[in-house]
Design a protein around this motif. Structure first.
Motif, short mmCIF file in Angstrom:
data_model
loop_
_atom_site.label_atom_id
_atom_site.label_comp_id
_atom_site.label_asym_id
_atom_site.label_seq_id
_atom_site.Cartn_x
_atom_site.Cartn_y
_atom_site.Cartn_z
N THR A 235 -1.31 13.28 -9.99
CA THR A 235 -1.11 12.17 -10.53
C THR A 235 -1.92 11.37 -10.86
O THR A 235 -3.12 11.55 -10.09
N ALA A 236 -2.44 10.65 -11.60
CA ALA A 236 -3.72 9.67 -11.99
C ALA A 236 -3.88 8.89 -10.82
O ALA A 236 -5.13 8.77 -10.48
N ALA A 237 -2.82 8.30 -10.43
CA ALA A 237 -3.24 7.53 -9.13
C ALA A 237 -3.69 8.45 -7.98
O ALA A 237 -4.71 8.04 -7.17
N GLY A 238 -3.01 9.45 -7.70
CA GLY A 238 -3.59 10.25 -6.49
C GLY A 238 -5.19 10.72 -6.91
O GLY A 238 -5.96 10.79 -5.87
N THR B 224 0.50 5.83 -1.10
CA THR B 224 -0.39 6.96 -1.15
C THR B 224 0.23 7.61 -2.15
O THR B 224 1.28 7.95 -2.18
N ARG B 225 -0.59 8.43 -3.04
CA ARG B 225 -0.14 9.55 -4.12
C ARG B 225 -0.60 10.64 -3.85
O ARG B 225 -0.64 11.83 -4.57
N ALA C 146 -7.23 9.19 -8.58
CA ALA C 146 -8.10 8.05 -8.37
C ALA C 146 -8.20 7.77 -6.80
O ALA C 146 -9.41 7.59 -6.73
N GLN C 147 -7.29 7.90 -6.07
CA GLN C 147 -7.42 7.61 -4.55
C GLN C 147 -8.77 8.46 -3.97
O GLN C 147 -9.37 8.10 -3.34
N TYR D 112 0.69 -1.06 0.03
CA TYR D 112 0.21 0.09 -0.15
C TYR D 112 0.96 1.22 -0.04
O TYR D 112 2.10 1.32 0.69
N CYS E 247 -12.17 7.59 -5.90
CA CYS E 247 -12.92 6.55 -5.30
C CYS E 247 -13.02 6.67 -3.69
O CYS E 247 -14.32 5.86 -3.39
#
Length: 76
Positions: A54-57, A24-25, A59-60, A22, A63
């Motif tokens: 960022t795309a991941a940040g 975090t972004r 998305a977090q 796990y 979601c």
């Protein structure tokens, strides 16, 4: 509620969670506010432009918020 969720997302996961993969972004210090004039009343605004995350940040954040009371406009 939304700021509390964002604060939690920006914290570094505990060692056990990091070992499980796990991370975090979400940048520390990112804030969330309510709507501006002309926005729908349940709008949430980030202090950081979504395009600079960022795309991941992003998305977090999306979601997490979409599956919480923050998305219901019941508490900010």
């Amino acid at each position: 509620m939304a700021q509390g969720l964002l604060d939690e997302l920006s914290r570094k996961p505990p060692a056990a969670e990091q070992q499980a993969g796990y991370s975090t972004r979400v940048r520390s210090g990112t804030a969330v506010t309510g709507p501006r004039s002309g926005d729908p009343e349940d709008t949430l605004r980030l202090s950081t432009a979504p395009g600079s995350l960022t795309a991941a940040g992003l998305a977090q954040i999306v979601c997490t918020f979409s599956d919480s009371a923050a998305a219901e406009g019941t508490d900010r």
